[in-house]
Enzyme design. Structure first.
Site, PDB file in Angstrom:
ATOM      1  CB  CYS A  85      -0.913  -0.012   1.221  1.00 36.17           C
ATOM      2  SG  CYS A  85      -1.987   1.430   1.253  1.00 36.17           S
ATOM      3  CB  CYS A 235      -3.934   4.721  -5.629  1.00 34.32           C
ATOM      4  SG  CYS A 235      -3.821   2.965  -5.240  1.00 34.32           S
TER       5      CYS A 235
HETATM    6  O1  PYC Z   1      -1.819   3.842  -1.935  1.00 35.64           O
HETATM    7  O2  PYC Z   1      -1.325   1.854  -2.741  1.00 35.64           O
HETATM    8  C1  PYC Z   1      -2.089   2.636  -2.196  1.00 35.64           C
HETATM    9  C2  PYC Z   1      -3.433   2.152  -1.792  1.00 35.64           C
HETATM   10  C3  PYC Z   1      -3.974   0.927  -2.033  1.00 35.64           C
HETATM   11  C4  PYC Z   1      -5.242   0.934  -1.472  1.00 35.64           C
HETATM   12  C5  PYC Z   1      -5.446   2.170  -0.918  1.00 35.64           C
HETATM   13  N1  PYC Z   1      -4.331   2.904  -1.121  1.00 35.64           N
END
Ligand code: PYC
Length: 312
Positions: A85, A235
């Site tokens: 994550c 993300c």
């Molecule tokens: O930042 O990789 C990330 C992530 C995955 C799910 C929520 N954030």
């Protein structure tokens, strides 16, 4: 259970620093499997309602196998477990600094999918160097009921992503319910049509891309996570998957910055260096802030003591 909460570019992380499940030792992938099989109630207790919320990602600190790592970490969310994550690793770095366990400079974190490097700079800024990321399949068409043909790349950035080339709905906060519905429809269509990551791994994150909201940014996204919440940050693993796709398409050179905006308007700056077999090592820079410290309690008579499953 003692936890420290933070957010990374808007996306929350809850780090369990005491009172987590006794997972023993061994490879982190095995410890994650043990967590899921024998101690899943700890996951639900820590991140689900009434103590948490669907967007919250949990991070369990465990002793690393590799003594060169500052910590081992297993990420999880409202329905299960993540490989890596990105926003969470940035949150863990700032949390470890808050605890006085690391200082400015470069450190390593062990995760179930490999070791990531975190570089802690001034101003709560962290750069993670992620696991090797790659485009698995390019320009895959999927027939989505109600949407028609949707084209995207299947890519690994520490989790499996379907990176849809053009968003079917304008990337605006007002459209989040509709974006969520459409991304869930794409996810269901991928499952129904047998489109997976490598070795049949399920794709559990959907990304839509569109034009940025302001100058100086390359792209805006909407990311649906497993469990139905959308990522408030751009993300980290999704941005890693994106730069792997751009690299494979010859659209981004090694070291060239890619500024990825989230649906809430926050940004990560990504770059990559080349790795073996056409993969890339992405680095992702963003900021995290500690928002709270808490002790989570469980009353023996509480009917929701282990947390409630999300409404799905
Ligand atoms: O930042 O990789 C990330 C992530 C995955 C799910 C929520 N954030």
């Amino acid at each position: 259970m003692r936890v420290i909460d933070s957010h990374t570019e808007g996306e929350p992380t809850r780090v369990i620093v005491e009172g987590g499940p006794p997972l023993g030792d061994g490879p982190l992938a095995d410890r994650r499997a043990r967590f899921a099989e024998a101690f899943d109630r700890y996951r639900s207790f820590a991140v689900n309602e009434p103590r948490g919320t669907d967007a919250l990602v949990g991070a369990l600190l465990v002793p690393p196998q590799d003594p060169a790592c500052a910590a081992g970490v297993i990420f999880f969310n409202n329905v299960g477990y993540l490989g890596m994550c990105g926003h969470g690793a940035i949150g863990v770095a700032v949390t470890l600094a808050h605890l006085g366990r690391i200082g400015p400079g470069t450190h390593r974190l062990e995760t179930p999918v490999g070791v990531v490097q975190v570089e802690l700079a001034a101003g709560n800024e962290v750069t993670i160097e992620n696991v090797a990321s790659f485009r698995h399949r390019a320009a895959v068409s999927v027939e989505v009921p109600g949407l028609g043909r949707v084209v995207g790349d299947v890519a690994w950035g520490g989790n499996w992503f379907f990176c849809v080339h053009e968003t079917p709905v304008a990337l605006a906060m007002a459209n989040v319910p509709e974006l969520t519905r459409q991304a869930e429809a794409v996810m269901a269509a991928l499952r129904a049509q047998g489109i997976t990551g490598r070795d049949g791994a399920p794709i559990d994150h959907i990304e839509f891309y569109g034009p940025p909201s302001r100058p100086g940014i390359d792209s805006r996204n909407f990311v649906l996570c497993p469990g139905g919440a959308y990522d408030r940050s751009p993300c980290g693993t999704g941005t890693s998957a994106k730069v792997a796709c751009l690299a494979a398409a010859g659209k981004l050179a090694p070291g060239q910055p890619w500024v990825q905006e989230s649906i809430v308007g926050s940004t990560f700056t990504a770059r990559y260096r080349l790795a073996a077999d056409g993969a890339v090592i992405p680095s992702i820079t963003g900021r995290a802030f500690v928002t709270g410290e808490a002790t989570l309690l469980r009353h023996p008579d509480d009917p929701f003591g282990d947390g409630m499953p999300p409404a799905r």
